[in-house]
Design a protein around this motif. Structure first.
Motif, PDB file in Angstrom:
ATOM      1  N   PRO A 193       0.835  -1.213   0.000  1.00 20.21           N
ATOM      2  CA  PRO A 193       0.000   0.000   0.000  1.00 20.21           C
ATOM      3  C   PRO A 193       0.867   1.260   0.000  1.00 20.21           C
ATOM      4  CG  PRO A 193      -0.744  -1.558   1.678  1.00 20.21           C
ATOM      5  CD  PRO A 193       0.580  -2.056   1.182  1.00 20.21           C
ATOM      6  N   VAL A 194       0.526   2.206  -0.857  1.00 19.39           N
ATOM      7  CA  VAL A 194       1.265   3.470  -0.938  1.00 19.39           C
ATOM      8  C   VAL A 194       0.265   4.603  -1.121  1.00 19.39           C
ATOM      9  CG1 VAL A 194       3.356   2.442  -1.909  1.00 19.39           C
ATOM     10  CG2 VAL A 194       1.537   3.228  -3.444  1.00 19.39           C
ATOM     11  N   ASP A 195       0.719   5.819  -0.835  1.00 13.27           N
ATOM     12  CA  ASP A 195      -0.087   6.984  -1.177  1.00 13.27           C
ATOM     13  C   ASP A 195      -0.096   7.142  -2.692  1.00 13.27           C
ATOM     14  OD1 ASP A 195      -1.031   7.869   1.297  1.00 13.27           O
ATOM     15  OD2 ASP A 195       0.910   8.776   1.758  1.00 13.27           O
ATOM     16  N   SER A 196      -1.173   7.710  -3.208  1.00  8.78           N
ATOM     17  CA  SER A 196      -1.348   7.773  -4.653  1.00  8.78           C
ATOM     18  C   SER A 196      -2.039   9.071  -5.032  1.00  8.78           C
ATOM     19  CB  SER A 196      -2.191   6.581  -5.133  1.00  8.78           C
ATOM     20  OG  SER A 196      -2.766   6.820  -6.389  1.00  8.78           O
ATOM     21  N   SER A 197      -1.441   9.803  -5.968  1.00 10.69           N
ATOM     22  CA  SER A 197      -2.084  11.021  -6.472  1.00 10.69           C
ATOM     23  C   SER A 197      -3.349  10.696  -7.246  1.00 10.69           C
ATOM     24  CB  SER A 197      -1.108  11.793  -7.353  1.00 10.69           C
ATOM     25  OG  SER A 197       0.005  12.236  -6.621  1.00 10.69           O
ATOM     26  N   TRP A 198      -3.363   9.555  -7.949  1.00 10.77           N
ATOM     27  CA  TRP A 198      -4.574   9.158  -8.667  1.00 10.77           C
ATOM     28  C   TRP A 198      -5.698   8.864  -7.679  1.00 10.77           C
ATOM     29  CZ3 TRP A 198      -5.550   8.603 -14.011  1.00 10.77           C
ATOM     30  CH2 TRP A 198      -4.489   9.015 -14.827  1.00 10.77           C
ATOM     31  N   ALA A 199      -5.371   8.208  -6.576  1.00 10.05           N
ATOM     32  CA  ALA A 199      -6.381   7.979  -5.554  1.00 10.05           C
ATOM     33  C   ALA A 199      -6.845   9.297  -4.950  1.00 10.05           C
ATOM     34  CB  ALA A 199      -5.832   7.060  -4.467  1.00 10.05           C
ATOM     35  N   GLY A 200      -5.926  10.225  -4.768  1.00  5.64           N
ATOM     36  CA  GLY A 200      -6.298  11.533  -4.231  1.00  5.64           C
ATOM     37  C   GLY A 200      -7.257  12.275  -5.138  1.00  5.64           C
ATOM     38  N   LEU A 201      -7.033  12.183  -6.454  1.00  6.88           N
ATOM     39  CA  LEU A 201      -7.944  12.843  -7.396  1.00  6.88           C
ATOM     40  C   LEU A 201      -9.306  12.158  -7.383  1.00  6.88           C
ATOM     41  CD1 LEU A 201      -9.274  13.381 -10.362  1.00  6.88           C
ATOM     42  CD2 LEU A 201      -7.913  15.229  -9.374  1.00  6.88           C
ATOM     43  N   ARG A 202      -9.305  10.832  -7.306  1.00  3.36           N
ATOM     44  CA  ARG A 202     -10.588  10.113  -7.232  1.00  3.36           C
ATOM     45  C   ARG A 202     -11.363  10.520  -5.981  1.00  3.36           C
ATOM     46  NH1 ARG A 202      -7.148   5.400  -8.368  1.00  3.36           N
ATOM     47  NH2 ARG A 202      -7.009   5.207 -10.648  1.00  3.36           N
ATOM     48  N   GLU A 203     -10.648  10.693  -4.874  1.00  2.00           N
ATOM     49  CA  GLU A 203     -11.320  11.119  -3.646  1.00  2.00           C
ATOM     50  C   GLU A 203     -11.881  12.534  -3.788  1.00  2.00           C
ATOM     51  OE1 GLU A 203     -12.736  11.302   0.329  1.00  2.00           O
ATOM     52  OE2 GLU A 203     -12.373   9.701  -1.125  1.00  2.00           O
ATOM     53  N   ALA A 204     -11.154  13.414  -4.453  1.00  2.00           N
ATOM     54  CA  ALA A 204     -11.670  14.766  -4.704  1.00  2.00           C
ATOM     55  C   ALA A 204     -12.934  14.706  -5.551  1.00  2.00           C
ATOM     56  CB  ALA A 204     -10.594  15.602  -5.394  1.00  2.00           C
ATOM     57  N   GLN A 205     -12.967  13.796  -6.521  1.00  2.57           N
ATOM     58  CA  GLN A 205     -14.177  13.621  -7.319  1.00  2.57           C
ATOM     59  C   GLN A 205     -15.329  13.116  -6.453  1.00  2.57           C
ATOM     60  OE1 GLN A 205     -12.232  11.060 -10.300  1.00  2.57           O
ATOM     61  NE2 GLN A 205     -12.775  12.575 -11.857  1.00  2.57           N
ATOM     62  N   ARG A 206     -15.035  12.145  -5.581  1.00  2.44           N
ATOM     63  CA  ARG A 206     -16.093  11.618  -4.704  1.00  2.44           C
ATOM     64  C   ARG A 206     -16.648  12.708  -3.800  1.00  2.44           C
ATOM     65  NH1 ARG A 206     -17.175   9.816   0.176  1.00  2.44           N
ATOM     66  NH2 ARG A 206     -15.144  10.486   0.968  1.00  2.44           N
ATOM     67  N   GLN A 207     -15.774  13.549  -3.277  1.00  2.00           N
ATOM     68  CA  GLN A 207     -16.230  14.637  -2.408  1.00  2.00           C
ATOM     69  C   GLN A 207     -17.103  15.636  -3.159  1.00  2.00           C
ATOM     70  OE1 GLN A 207     -12.690  16.329  -0.699  1.00  2.00           O
ATOM     71  NE2 GLN A 207     -12.239  14.512   0.551  1.00  2.00           N
ATOM     72  N   SER A 208     -16.928  15.722  -4.462  1.00  2.00           N
ATOM     73  CA  SER A 208     -17.723  16.663  -5.259  1.00  2.00           C
ATOM     74  C   SER A 208     -19.181  16.245  -5.368  1.00  2.00           C
ATOM     75  CB  SER A 208     -17.108  16.808  -6.654  1.00  2.00           C
ATOM     76  OG  SER A 208     -15.778  17.287  -6.569  1.00  2.00           O
ATOM     77  N   LEU A 209     -19.499  15.034  -4.942  1.00  2.00           N
ATOM     78  CA  LEU A 209     -20.897  14.604  -4.924  1.00  2.00           C
ATOM     79  C   LEU A 209     -21.721  15.375  -3.905  1.00  2.00           C
ATOM     80  CD1 LEU A 209     -20.371  10.740  -5.243  1.00  2.00           C
ATOM     81  CD2 LEU A 209     -21.356  12.269  -6.967  1.00  2.00           C
ATOM     82  N   SER A 210     -21.064  16.217  -3.107  1.00  3.67           N
ATOM     83  CA  SER A 210     -21.809  17.096  -2.203  1.00  3.67           C
ATOM     84  C   SER A 210     -22.652  18.107  -2.969  1.00  3.67           C
ATOM     85  CB  SER A 210     -20.839  17.832  -1.271  1.00  3.67           C
ATOM     86  OG  SER A 210     -19.931  18.627  -2.034  1.00  3.67           O
TER      87      SER A 210
END
Length: 644
Positions: A479-496
């Motif tokens: 497991p590592v930190d991932s910028s792609w995962a970070g962008l996906r999380e930003a997209q998920r948060q946009s569902l607000s």
């Protein structure tokens, strides 16, 4: 004499005739949004009277004000064909007009990617694409930094048929086809996607004001001289770099070129295709391979497939060039001219240009010659020789991707036409700054809705449906930190944002291609989201969504909301990771028990955090019984003693 010629020219010009003019969007074969009043507008001389008729019936008369006129067509039900006529000093008649659902298809290359690029995967979808009521308007790709534009320089409405389908957005076509097959309502696609574009390029000046650095960068490019100087400098730099290699490449300049059948390549190195050069290399290098064909094989072979190559290539067969590609992303599929091959020995030579060190032929791609039905493999040993080394090629400025430019040029002219909603696939270009994405993306959504409300005179909270970034790049063993995962999380948060929906794509990407081929499944998932969010149907469009994480001793217990009948765990590979108080994530042991996931690791006695599919290229293992995947997430656990 000069005055006579000038007068004649003025009399023949469009302005002299004072003809009324329509925006490019208002044209023959257009699809207009059903069940809402439609603004009809255009331009003419001051005080010119314009009469508009719908199916021969008078809609209204209006006089031009400040060179522009507008009136409204009352709301119409889905269907057609209809006719519109516009009469001023000239007469414009438009036919074959339908009312249906109009969708803006926007974003970057994964939305722009055309049906021709998925032809190998779905050949019948192109040959059978006979959908006269699915129509696309492809927006000209012309940026503007000075002001929101009122019109496009060109464009026309085109229906989906075997002759036109190549140029349709693949994702938008599959989305529209699914909706049309579901309810028979005509579909209009306003396709303004542009490859490589960051979210800032799609934001208006008003939307960019909370982000002053981005706004300042966009405003800087209102200087035409700056654009011209940068464009000229980039061209000069590229011409010099490529020209220098051209002059120094013995593969082109030798008495016997390296693509010649007469060249002796016995002293060349061996190279295994596919594969990368083991050491970083920038410059030009060559590959050669001979193949023996029967007369029947030589006659039958129509296609050469060379996967994908980093970065550019020129391909020769038996001494004659048969194709070239100037950058790494497009699939190398070269149609061979008649007579290119012969019975007996044939030579394939490839000149590869590397711009920034890593270079080679990408694995897990097709390498063959022949036909789709009868491919002859080209993998294995080739001959390789270095031609000329160079310094890394500095990148271009890519002015078209700068903030503000695409909103003004490619989006603003659409906002006077009512739409059903937006489908969006974008974010790859913002991965490097993923922490900035969510506030900018949500600001863009709000601004687009506000601009459409201003343009149409109607309250507008239209559905905004978007695709979360697909899996990409090589898998990681830990497991590592991932910028792609970070962008996906930003997209998920946009569902607000209200009236939004997100399609998960982490099971449909390709590790070696930023442009995965399976746009069909994603189009179908977007259509499900549209049916739920835009059409108000009770249909499931989301995979399992995390509801709670509870810590119980050495285990985490995960509960989910999902529309399917049950959770489905497709393997228990490296997808779920848990961490203790030290924050060090480890792959978890996963059990599915009574529709609950139980996670543990022998070295973590008290887990407090969980991540799922948190990687560039995660393993998608959690689905519902309808086949819809769970999206990536990270969460902190609660304990039974802490119900908050």
């Amino acid at each position: 004499m000069f005055r006579i010629l000038l007068t004649a020219a003025l009399l023949l010009s469009p302005l002299a005739h004072a003809d009324i003019r329509l925006p490019k969007l208002i044209g023959e074969g257009m699809v207009l949004q059903r069940d809402t009043a439609i603004p009809l507008w255009g331009w003419a001389d001051a005080d010119e009277a314009v009469e508009v008729r719908f199916n021969g019936q008078l809609v209204g008369q209006v006089k031009t004000k400040d060179g522009r006129w507008m009136l409204q067509l009352p709301a119409q039900q889905a269907g057609g064909p209809h006719q519109l006529s516009f009469k001023g000093r000239n007469l414009i008649e438009l036919k074959d007009i339908y009312f249906g659902d109009v969708w803006v298809a926007s974003g970057q290359s994964n939305m722009e990617l055309e049906m021709i690029r998925v032809a190998e995967a779905y050949p019948e979808d192109l040959t059978s694409a006979n959908y006269p009521l699915i129509r696309q308007f492809k927006v000209p790709q012309e940026y503007n930094f000075k002001a929101p534009q009122q019109d496009f320089s060109g464009g026309e409405w085109v229906s989906a048929n075997p002759k036109s389908i190549d140029n349709f957005s693949a994702l938008a076509f599959y989305f529209g086809r699914d909706l049309f097959q579901h309810n028979g309502v005509p579909i209009g696609i306003l396709n303004n996607a542009l490859g490589g574009s960051p979210v800032e390029a799609w934001m208006s000046e008003e939307a960019l004001r909370p982000f002053p650095e981005a706004l300042a960068e966009g405003i800087k490019f209102r200087d035409d001289q700056l654009i011209q100087s940068i464009t000229a400098a980039d061209k000069s730099k590229n011409d010099q770099w490529y020209g220098d290699l051209q002059r120094r490449d013995p593969g082109l300049t030798s008495k016997t070129p390296w693509y010649s059948e007469n060249l002796d390549d016995n002293n060349w190195q061996n190279f295994s295709v596919p594969g990368f050069r083991p050491e970083p290399f920038t410059g030009v290098w060559w590959l050669r391979k001979t193949i023996d064909l029967t007369a029947a094989q030589a006659k039958e072979a129509k296609i050469l497939r060379l996967g994908s190559i980093v970065d550019a290539d020129e391909v020769y067969i038996n001494g004659k060039q048969v194709g070239n590609t100037t950058y790494m992303y497009p699939p190398r599929r070269y149609e061979l001219p008649a007579g290119a091959l012969k019975a007996g020995t044939n030579l394939i030579a490839v000149r590869v240009t590397s711009t920034n060190g890593k270079t080679g032929l990408i694995p897990d791609k097709p390498y063959w010659i022949g036909t789709d039905a009868n491919p002859l493999p080209l993998t294995g040993q080739w001959k390789m020789q270095t031609a000329a080394a160079a310094q890394n090629l500095p990148g271009d400025t890519f002015i078209r991707w700068k903030p503000l430019g695409l909103y003004n040029g490619l989006l603003a002219p659409l906002t006077s036409l009512p739409i059903k909603g937006v489908i969006w696939y974008q974010g790859e270009s913002n991965v490097g700054a993923y922490k900035d994405y969510q506030p900018r993306f949500t600001a863009m959504i709000r601004d687009w809705r506000a601009k459409w409300a201003q343009g149409t005179g109607q309250q507008n909270q239209f559905p905004f449906l978007f695709v979360q970034l697909a899996n990409y790049l090589e898998k990681t063993p830990a497991p590592v930190d991932s910028s792609w995962a970070g962008l996906r999380e930003a997209q998920r948060q946009s569902l607000s944002e209200t009236n939004t929906a997100m399609v998960v794509a982490i099971d449909k990407g390709e590790w070696n291609d930023i442009h995965p081929v399976d746009k069909k499944t994603l189009g179908q998932r977007l259509a499900l989201a549209a049916r739920a969010v835009a059409l108000g149907e009770k249909v499931g469009y989301q995979g399992p969504e995390l509801e709670s994480v509870m810590a119980e001793g050495s285990q985490l217990k995960l509960n989910f909301n999902h529309s399917g009948k049950s959770l489905v765990l497709k393997g228990t590979g490296n997808s779920f990771a848990i961490a203790g108080a030290d924050g060090q994530y480890r792959w978890a042991k996963v059990q599915l028990k009574e529709q609950q996931l139980l996670l543990s690791h022998p070295d973590i006695k008290t887990p407090v955090k969980v991540r799922y599919a948190w990687a560039d290229n995660p393993e998608a293992v959690l689905f519902n019984s309808e086949g819809l995947p769970a999206g990536p997430f990270e969460a902190a656990a609660k304990s039974k003693l802490d119900p908050k």
